[in-house]
Design a protein around this motif. Structure first.
Motif, PDB file in Angstrom:
ATOM      1  N   PRO A 114       0.812  -1.220   0.000  1.00  0.00           N
ATOM      2  CA  PRO A 114       0.000   0.000   0.000  1.00  0.00           C
ATOM      3  C   PRO A 114       0.843   1.268   0.000  1.00  0.00           C
ATOM      4  O   PRO A 114       1.927   1.298   0.576  1.00  0.00           O
ATOM      5  CB  PRO A 114      -0.791  -0.122   1.298  1.00  0.00           C
ATOM      6  N   ALA A 115       0.318   2.303  -0.654  1.00  0.00           N
ATOM      7  CA  ALA A 115       0.960   3.608  -0.637  1.00  0.00           C
ATOM      8  C   ALA A 115       0.555   4.346   0.641  1.00  0.00           C
ATOM      9  O   ALA A 115      -0.328   3.909   1.385  1.00  0.00           O
ATOM     10  CB  ALA A 115       0.535   4.409  -1.871  1.00  0.00           C
ATOM     11  N   ALA A 116       1.207   5.454   0.892  1.00  0.00           N
ATOM     12  CA  ALA A 116       0.852   6.271   2.055  1.00  0.00           C
ATOM     13  C   ALA A 116      -0.622   6.641   1.990  1.00  0.00           C
ATOM     14  O   ALA A 116      -1.108   7.116   0.961  1.00  0.00           O
ATOM     15  CB  ALA A 116       1.715   7.528   2.087  1.00  0.00           C
ATOM     16  N   GLY A 117      -1.331   6.394   3.072  1.00  0.00           N
ATOM     17  CA  GLY A 117      -2.746   6.711   3.130  1.00  0.00           C
ATOM     18  C   GLY A 117      -3.663   5.576   2.722  1.00  0.00           C
ATOM     19  O   GLY A 117      -4.884   5.673   2.885  1.00  0.00           O
ATOM     20  N   GLU A 118      -3.112   4.480   2.182  1.00  0.00           N
ATOM     21  CA  GLU A 118      -3.923   3.329   1.809  1.00  0.00           C
ATOM     22  C   GLU A 118      -3.920   2.294   2.931  1.00  0.00           C
ATOM     23  O   GLU A 118      -2.891   2.068   3.573  1.00  0.00           O
ATOM     24  CB  GLU A 118      -3.409   2.691   0.511  1.00  0.00           C
ATOM     25  N   THR A 119      -5.054   1.655   3.144  1.00  0.00           N
ATOM     26  CA  THR A 119      -5.218   0.664   4.204  1.00  0.00           C
ATOM     27  C   THR A 119      -5.598  -0.673   3.594  1.00  0.00           C
ATOM     28  O   THR A 119      -6.548  -0.748   2.802  1.00  0.00           O
ATOM     29  CB  THR A 119      -6.319   1.095   5.198  1.00  0.00           C
ATOM     30  N   VAL A 120      -4.895  -1.709   3.961  1.00  0.00           N
ATOM     31  CA  VAL A 120      -5.167  -3.053   3.437  1.00  0.00           C
ATOM     32  C   VAL A 120      -6.357  -3.668   4.185  1.00  0.00           C
ATOM     33  O   VAL A 120      -6.449  -3.580   5.414  1.00  0.00           O
ATOM     34  CB  VAL A 120      -3.927  -3.955   3.582  1.00  0.00           C
ATOM     35  N   TRP A 121      -7.270  -4.267   3.434  1.00  0.00           N
ATOM     36  CA  TRP A 121      -8.422  -4.952   4.031  1.00  0.00           C
ATOM     37  C   TRP A 121      -7.959  -6.107   4.899  1.00  0.00           C
ATOM     38  O   TRP A 121      -7.034  -6.851   4.545  1.00  0.00           O
ATOM     39  CB  TRP A 121      -9.332  -5.474   2.926  1.00  0.00           C
ATOM     40  N   VAL A 122      -8.615  -6.277   6.052  1.00  0.00           N
ATOM     41  CA  VAL A 122      -8.315  -7.349   6.991  1.00  0.00           C
ATOM     42  C   VAL A 122      -9.553  -8.215   7.149  1.00  0.00           C
ATOM     43  O   VAL A 122     -10.649  -7.706   7.440  1.00  0.00           O
ATOM     44  CB  VAL A 122      -7.886  -6.785   8.363  1.00  0.00           C
ATOM     45  N   SER A 123      -9.395  -9.504   6.949  1.00  0.00           N
ATOM     46  CA  SER A 123     -10.515 -10.426   7.104  1.00  0.00           C
ATOM     47  C   SER A 123     -11.069 -10.366   8.523  1.00  0.00           C
ATOM     48  O   SER A 123     -10.310 -10.302   9.499  1.00  0.00           O
ATOM     49  CB  SER A 123     -10.056 -11.855   6.789  1.00  0.00           C
ATOM     50  N   ALA A 124     -12.408 -10.370   8.634  1.00  0.00           N
ATOM     51  CA  ALA A 124     -13.133 -10.333   9.915  1.00  0.00           C
ATOM     52  C   ALA A 124     -12.943  -9.021  10.663  1.00  0.00           C
ATOM     53  O   ALA A 124     -13.214  -8.936  11.859  1.00  0.00           O
ATOM     54  CB  ALA A 124     -12.725 -11.504  10.808  1.00  0.00           C
ATOM     55  N   GLY A 125     -12.494  -7.971   9.951  1.00  0.00           N
ATOM     56  CA  GLY A 125     -12.304  -6.678  10.591  1.00  0.00           C
ATOM     57  C   GLY A 125     -13.615  -5.935  10.769  1.00  0.00           C
ATOM     58  O   GLY A 125     -14.679  -6.370  10.324  1.00  0.00           O
ATOM     59  N   SER A 126     -13.522  -4.800  11.424  1.00  0.00           N
ATOM     60  CA  SER A 126     -14.691  -3.952  11.645  1.00  0.00           C
ATOM     61  C   SER A 126     -14.567  -2.709  10.769  1.00  0.00           C
ATOM     62  O   SER A 126     -13.538  -2.016  10.814  1.00  0.00           O
ATOM     63  CB  SER A 126     -14.781  -3.552  13.119  1.00  0.00           C
ATOM     64  N   TYR A 127     -15.620  -2.406   9.993  1.00  0.00           N
ATOM     65  CA  TYR A 127     -15.578  -1.298   9.056  1.00  0.00           C
ATOM     66  C   TYR A 127     -16.850  -0.478   9.136  1.00  0.00           C
ATOM     67  O   TYR A 127     -17.943  -1.003   9.364  1.00  0.00           O
ATOM     68  CB  TYR A 127     -15.365  -1.807   7.624  1.00  0.00           C
ATOM     69  N   THR A 128     -16.695   0.819   8.922  1.00  0.00           N
ATOM     70  CA  THR A 128     -17.806   1.760   8.936  1.00  0.00           C
ATOM     71  C   THR A 128     -18.123   2.162   7.502  1.00  0.00           C
ATOM     72  O   THR A 128     -17.203   2.280   6.672  1.00  0.00           O
ATOM     73  CB  THR A 128     -17.446   3.000   9.766  1.00  0.00           C
ATOM     74  N   ALA A 129     -19.369   2.378   7.201  1.00  0.00           N
ATOM     75  CA  ALA A 129     -19.757   2.828   5.863  1.00  0.00           C
ATOM     76  C   ALA A 129     -18.944   4.057   5.468  1.00  0.00           C
ATOM     77  O   ALA A 129     -18.842   5.021   6.233  1.00  0.00           O
ATOM     78  CB  ALA A 129     -21.245   3.139   5.831  1.00  0.00           C
ATOM     79  N   GLY A 130     -18.331   4.002   4.293  1.00  0.00           N
ATOM     80  CA  GLY A 130     -17.479   5.090   3.832  1.00  0.00           C
ATOM     81  C   GLY A 130     -15.998   4.795   3.950  1.00  0.00           C
ATOM     82  O   GLY A 130     -15.178   5.503   3.357  1.00  0.00           O
ATOM     83  N   ASP A 131     -15.623   3.753   4.708  1.00  0.00           N
ATOM     84  CA  ASP A 131     -14.215   3.363   4.785  1.00  0.00           C
ATOM     85  C   ASP A 131     -13.732   2.880   3.414  1.00  0.00           C
ATOM     86  O   ASP A 131     -14.489   2.274   2.652  1.00  0.00           O
ATOM     87  CB  ASP A 131     -14.014   2.244   5.805  1.00  0.00           C
ATOM     88  N   VAL A 132     -12.469   3.133   3.116  1.00  0.00           N
ATOM     89  CA  VAL A 132     -11.866   2.670   1.865  1.00  0.00           C
ATOM     90  C   VAL A 132     -10.667   1.797   2.198  1.00  0.00           C
ATOM     91  O   VAL A 132      -9.807   2.187   2.997  1.00  0.00           O
ATOM     92  CB  VAL A 132     -11.432   3.845   0.971  1.00  0.00           C
ATOM     93  N   VAL A 133     -10.624   0.614   1.602  1.00  0.00           N
ATOM     94  CA  VAL A 133      -9.515  -0.314   1.803  1.00  0.00           C
ATOM     95  C   VAL A 133      -8.977  -0.724   0.440  1.00  0.00           C
ATOM     96  O   VAL A 133      -9.579  -0.438  -0.598  1.00  0.00           O
ATOM     97  CB  VAL A 133      -9.964  -1.560   2.591  1.00  0.00           C
ATOM     98  N   ILE A 134      -7.828  -1.390   0.446  1.00  0.00           N
ATOM     99  CA  ILE A 134      -7.282  -1.916  -0.807  1.00  0.00           C
ATOM    100  C   ILE A 134      -7.035  -3.408  -0.660  1.00  0.00           C
ATOM    101  O   ILE A 134      -6.964  -3.953   0.450  1.00  0.00           O
ATOM    102  CB  ILE A 134      -5.968  -1.220  -1.209  1.00  0.00           C
ATOM    103  N   ARG A 135      -6.941  -4.055  -1.810  1.00  0.00           N
ATOM    104  CA  ARG A 135      -6.548  -5.460  -1.872  1.00  0.00           C
ATOM    105  C   ARG A 135      -5.315  -5.550  -2.757  1.00  0.00           C
ATOM    106  O   ARG A 135      -5.361  -5.216  -3.951  1.00  0.00           O
ATOM    107  CB  ARG A 135      -7.678  -6.300  -2.440  1.00  0.00           C
ATOM    108  N   THR A 136      -4.194  -5.989  -2.185  1.00  0.00           N
ATOM    109  CA  THR A 136      -2.974  -6.108  -2.982  1.00  0.00           C
ATOM    110  C   THR A 136      -3.080  -7.236  -4.000  1.00  0.00           C
ATOM    111  O   THR A 136      -2.333  -7.263  -4.976  1.00  0.00           O
ATOM    112  CB  THR A 136      -1.761  -6.335  -2.068  1.00  0.00           C
ATOM    113  N   GLN A 137      -3.999  -8.178  -3.772  1.00  0.00           N
ATOM    114  CA  GLN A 137      -4.183  -9.268  -4.726  1.00  0.00           C
ATOM    115  C   GLN A 137      -4.825  -8.777  -6.025  1.00  0.00           C
ATOM    116  O   GLN A 137      -4.545  -9.303  -7.108  1.00  0.00           O
ATOM    117  CB  GLN A 137      -5.046 -10.378  -4.119  1.00  0.00           C
TER     118      GLN A 137
END
Length: 308
Positions: A23-46
């Motif tokens: 991920p670049a600065a400011g990007e967040t990788v998705w985590v399985s079984a994590g907690s997310y709020t509507a509007g959150d943005v994640v990335i998938r390196t796959q």
């Protein structure tokens, strides 16, 4: 008239010297079984994609690309933005931006959405090997005269095509864009591949005719509220192209085949690399009408819908 058959860039082709990580600065990788709020943005390196949370949730283990009720694909990651089908999704940084690519065989390079003060392009015969090609240039057009030099802001160069590049199976391509400290740099599209001519390399005549046109298009619109107040809603822009081409009739079927090969593939359509005709260099989807005028001459009316 030429089009550039682009290579599909893979993970293995992006070298370690590339300045944007994933991920670049400011990007967040998705985590399985994590907690997310509507509007959150994640990335998938796959998948090298960004996903927007559509609703608040926790504990879900299905990957976002397969969990469309909870996630929406909203574009490429920053590192991979220059390799999708859109010029408007680009890699951005400040001061300096570098891509090091090992794409295998290629003879041409087209760059769109350039932002910065200077660019350098280097090709080595192998990673860390000997330099076999080098190009440097400011990303501003030369002034037409003293008046422009003194009173008109420099005109930025946003498109660049380099053809006839030396070919090596292990070539290492480095693209570096720079600007003054803290100033923005970026590239919207990096297209690498084989530049082919619709006319034919050995044709005795033919090419793009005068009368071809570029059509700037905006997707902005005027919004009017219930009181009659109007505002302009800004959206992306693109350029369409209509090119008139003549080819020897003996080359017409090959030209038709080359067009058919990329009917549903966005590619760089390049009428000429001569200065002053950048409007006739468009990345987009092409279609054509071929008219066999006589035994010697065939006309091709090419329409390109520019990608945003």
């Amino acid at each position: 008239m030429n089009h550039l058959n682009p290579l599909t860039i893979t993970d293995a082709m992006i070298g370690a010297g590339t300045s944007i990580a994933e991920p670049a600065a400011g990007e967040t990788v998705w985590v399985s079984a994590g907690s997310y709020t509507a509007g959150d943005v994640v990335i998938r390196t796959q998948t090298h994609r960004k996903y927007l949370a559509l609703q608040t949730h926790t504990g879900r283990t299905t990957a976002p690309e397969s969990d469309t009720a909870y996630w929406e694909d909203v574009g490429p990651t920053l590192r991979w933005a220059p390799f999708d089908s859109y010029v408007s999704t680009g890699a951005t940084a400040t001061t300096s931006l570098t891509y090091v690519l090992n794409p295998g065989y290629f003879n041409s390079l087209a760059l769109y959405g350039l932002v910065g003060a200077d660019i350098s392009i280097t090709i080595k015969d192998a990673p860390g090997g000997s330099t076999i090609y080098s190009f440097t240039s400011p990303l501003f057009e030369d002034p037409a005269g003293w008046y422009e030099y003194l009173f008109v802001a420099p005109k930025p160069i946003t498109k660049l095509v380099k053809d006839g590049l030396p070919i090596r199976s292990t070539a290492e391509l480095t693209i570096n864009i720079t600007a003054a400290t803290g100033q923005p740099v970026g590239v919207g599209m990096i297209a690498i591949g084989d530049l082919v001519s619709l006319v034919g390399d050995l044709a005795e005549f033919g090419g793009t005719e005068y009368g071809s046109l570029a059509e700037p298009v905006t997707y902005s619109y005027i919004k009017t509220d219930e009181f009659g107040n109007t505002t302009i809603v800004r959206r992306h822009r693109s350029t369409n192209m209509v090119a008139r081409i003549v080819v020897p009739t003996r080359n017409a079927d090959e030209a038709l085949r080359l067009i058919q090969d990329v009917l549903d593939v966005p590619v760089a359509w390049i009428s000429t690399t001569k200065p002053g005709y950048t409007g006739l260099n468009v990345f987009g989807l092409g279609s054509a009408r071929v008219t066999y005028e006589n035994a010697d001459l065939t006309r091709i009316d090419l329409t390109v819908k520019g990608m945003i």
